[in-house]
Structure formats: structure tokens, C-alpha cells
Design an enzyme around this catalytic site. Structure first.
Site, PDB file in Angstrom:
ATOM      1  N   CYS A 100       0.955  -6.666   2.603  1.00 43.09           N
ATOM      2  CA  CYS A 100       0.794  -5.269   2.191  1.00 43.09           C
ATOM      3  C   CYS A 100       2.089  -4.475   2.341  1.00 43.09           C
ATOM      4  O   CYS A 100       2.388  -3.606   1.521  1.00 43.09           O
ATOM      5  CB  CYS A 100      -0.333  -4.600   2.960  1.00 43.09           C
ATOM      6  SG  CYS A 100      -0.192  -4.718   4.761  1.00 43.09           S
ATOM      7  N   HIS A 122      -2.496  -1.606   7.892  1.00 38.29           N
ATOM      8  CA  HIS A 122      -2.304  -1.765   6.451  1.00 38.29           C
ATOM      9  C   HIS A 122      -1.214  -0.805   5.984  1.00 38.29           C
ATOM     10  O   HIS A 122      -1.026   0.268   6.550  1.00 38.29           O
ATOM     11  CB  HIS A 122      -3.607  -1.477   5.709  1.00 38.29           C
ATOM     12  CG  HIS A 122      -3.581  -1.852   4.257  1.00 38.29           C
ATOM     13  ND1 HIS A 122      -3.295  -3.130   3.817  1.00 38.29           N
ATOM     14  CD2 HIS A 122      -3.800  -1.106   3.136  1.00 38.29           C
ATOM     15  CE1 HIS A 122      -3.351  -3.165   2.493  1.00 38.29           C
ATOM     16  NE2 HIS A 122      -3.639  -1.952   2.063  1.00 38.29           N
ATOM     17  N   ASP A 135      -4.206   1.464  -2.893  1.00 35.99           N
ATOM     18  CA  ASP A 135      -4.379   0.319  -1.988  1.00 35.99           C
ATOM     19  C   ASP A 135      -3.771  -0.943  -2.582  1.00 35.99           C
ATOM     20  O   ASP A 135      -4.157  -1.388  -3.666  1.00 35.99           O
ATOM     21  CB  ASP A 135      -5.865   0.107  -1.714  1.00 35.99           C
ATOM     22  CG  ASP A 135      -6.112  -0.621  -0.406  1.00 35.99           C
ATOM     23  OD1 ASP A 135      -5.482  -1.678  -0.201  1.00 35.99           O
ATOM     24  OD2 ASP A 135      -6.917  -0.137   0.404  1.00 35.99           O
TER      25      ASP A 135
END
Length: 282
Positions: free
Chosen positions: A67, A172, A190
């Protein structure tokens, strides 16, 4: 007689697989009717100026723990930074697998990168300001979101705890794409699109999600402001909580003075400056 060398054991496939997770009820899916309404209103009020740059370069992370590199690749491509090295064929381009941190590839795939490692990696390619959740006030966080969403040459990447947003998983990274002032919600693009869609979330809760301590570093998470190194905007002016973010021109857009082209103010918390991380050479 020949001695047979032991065969490498292939990693076992998981017995249980998933197709996405259900988004918590208090988060608004970007593609839902409510999400589209929030985005249209954000765009109309000038708080989604950088969205199209990010959307046009959106990158789904290529590994479950990528990520951080994926979010950074997305932002660098949105800023039209030339990596100066080959991606594939004759093309130069950023992709998450070509961005290496101080960790080995196997460690990166297993554990991802920390806040400091993201800062180190990003500072090798751009002008960066990093703010821990415990050092930036709630008001400063909101002002920074308003600032970046009114521009298309500076972006924010969050390092947050998913659990604080009611999601599964732990830490994240993802960039911010828009801000809806009326509901005080921000659009999180995201990077793990296979897990959750992009979503609008309450900014106060997002701020709270920066506070949990990363068990690997025993430090809180936070966020990053990223622009091109040759940008005339001096992001160092946003490093202090004492900056008057509310100074605006008649259009309501926060303006920063120009900076000398040869000044790139970034101090890495790892103490190694930007030389400890670089993009993989091909």
C-alpha cells in the site's frame, strides 16, 4: 552417483479466499449514490482539484503489503515526475514494484513499510513534509486536507490504522482525493481496491486513525504532503502548526509564496537523508 539437490518448496495457497470486504456502514462508498453526490458537491466547491490527476493514475497495489509504494507511485505519476529510469520496454514510469525501501523485497512483501521508511522513499523522488498524528493538531489536519484538495500540484497520503475506521487489517497507506466541507468528510482513494472501494470518511475519525501506535516502531502514524522537487511551492511552510493556513486570496484558495528553485527542505527522521532509499535500477 549424483547428489540430488533439494527442491524448493512452493508457498502453499491459502485455503480461504475473499472477494472484497463489506464497507462499514458509517463510511460512504465513492461509487454509491451518496458517494457520487458528495463528490459532485466537493468538485463544485473546489475541494477536488487534484482528484483527476490521481484517478488518471490510480494504482491498485500489486502485493497485499504494497500500500505504501503503491500510494507513492500513484502520487508521483499524478505529479508527472519523470523517474529517469526504465519501467518496461522503452517507457519510464513509476510502479510499486520498482520502488524499494530500506527493506529487502521479501520483507517488504511480508510486512510493508513503516512511516519513516515511506518518508525516506518518498524523499528520494519528491519534496515531502511528514506529520505524525501526535504532532499535528486536529485543526491543522483539516486545514492541510483543505489545502491539498484545492490544488493539483500537491497531494496528501495518509498512514492510518484501519481498525480505527471500523475496517479489517492494521496499518494502511492511501492518498486523499477530495474533501466535502458540508459533512466534514474526505475521500480516501483506497489502494487496496480488491479489499475496499474508495470511500468518504469523517475527517475527525481519520485524524483519530493517525494516533494508534505502530507496534513495529512504537510510534503513531500520520500523513505526508508531497509535491514535485522543482515545485515553486515551499512545503516547509506547512511543516509548522503555527502557519496561517487560513490566509486566502479572493477565490478562497490558500496560497503559498514561491521558494528558490534550489531549495529542497526535507529532513528525514531516519537521519540518513534521502540516500538510503532509491528506485530499483533496471
Amino acid at each position: 552417483t549424483s547428489v540430488n539437490s533439494p527442491k524448493a518448496t512452493a508457498p502453499s495457497s491459502p485455503k480461504v479466499t475473499f472477494y472484497r470486504r463489506e464497507l462499514p456502514e458509517d463510511l460512504v462508498s465513492f461509487t454509491s449514490a451518496d458517494g457520487r453526490k458528495l463528490f459532485k458537491e466537493s468538485l463544485n466547491t473546489g475541494y477536488a482539484e487534484g482528484y483527476f490527476n490521481l484517478a488518471g493514475n490510480f494504482t491498485v497495489q500489486s502485493e497485499p503489503a504494497y500500500c505504501g509504494p503503491s500510494s507513492l507511485a500513484m502520487v508521483l505519476n499524478a505529479l508527472e515526475v519523470d523517474p529517469g529510469r526504465r519501467w518496461k520496454g522503452v517507457w519510464r514510469w513509476y510502479s510499486d514494484e520498482l520502488l524499494e525501501s530500506c527493506r529487502t523485497e521479501s520483507d517488504l512483501k511480508a510486512n510493508g513499510i513503516t512511516f519513516d521508511q515511506f518518508l525516506c522513499l518518498a524523499s528520494s523522488h519528491a519534496q515531502v513534509i511528514a506529520k505524525r498524528g501526535t504532532t499535528a493538531s486536529r485543526e491543522e489536519f483539516v486545514r492541510d486536507i483543505k489545502y491539498v484538495t484545492q490544488k493539483d500540484d500537491v497531494f496528501m497520503v495518509l498512514s492510518f490504522a484501519r481498525a480505527a475506521m471500523g475496517q479489517t487489517g492494521d496499518g494502511h497507506f492511501s492518498p486523499i482525493g477530495a474533501f466535502h466541507e458540508g459533512s466534514n468528510q474526505a475521500l480516501v482513494l483506497d489502494s487496496a481496491r480488491y479489499k475496499y472501494p474508495s470511500w468518504f470518511g469523517d475527517v475527525d475519525r481519520l485524524y483519530d486513525s493517525l494516533q494508534p501506535v505502530d507496534p513495529e516502531t512504537n510510534l503513531p502514524r500520520g500523513y505526508f504532503l508531497i509535491s514535485r522537487r522543482d515545485s515553486r511551492l515551499d512545503l516547509s511552510l506547512l511543516a509548522s502548526s503555527n502557519v496561517d493556513h487560513d490566509s486566502k486570496d479572493s477565490s478562497g484558495i490558500v496560497d503559498l509564496p514561491e521558494r528558490p528553485a534550489d531549495v529542497f527542505p526535507t529532513t528525514l527522521s531516519c537521519g540518513k537523508k534521502s540516500s538510503c532509499c532509491s528506485a530499483k535500477q533496471l
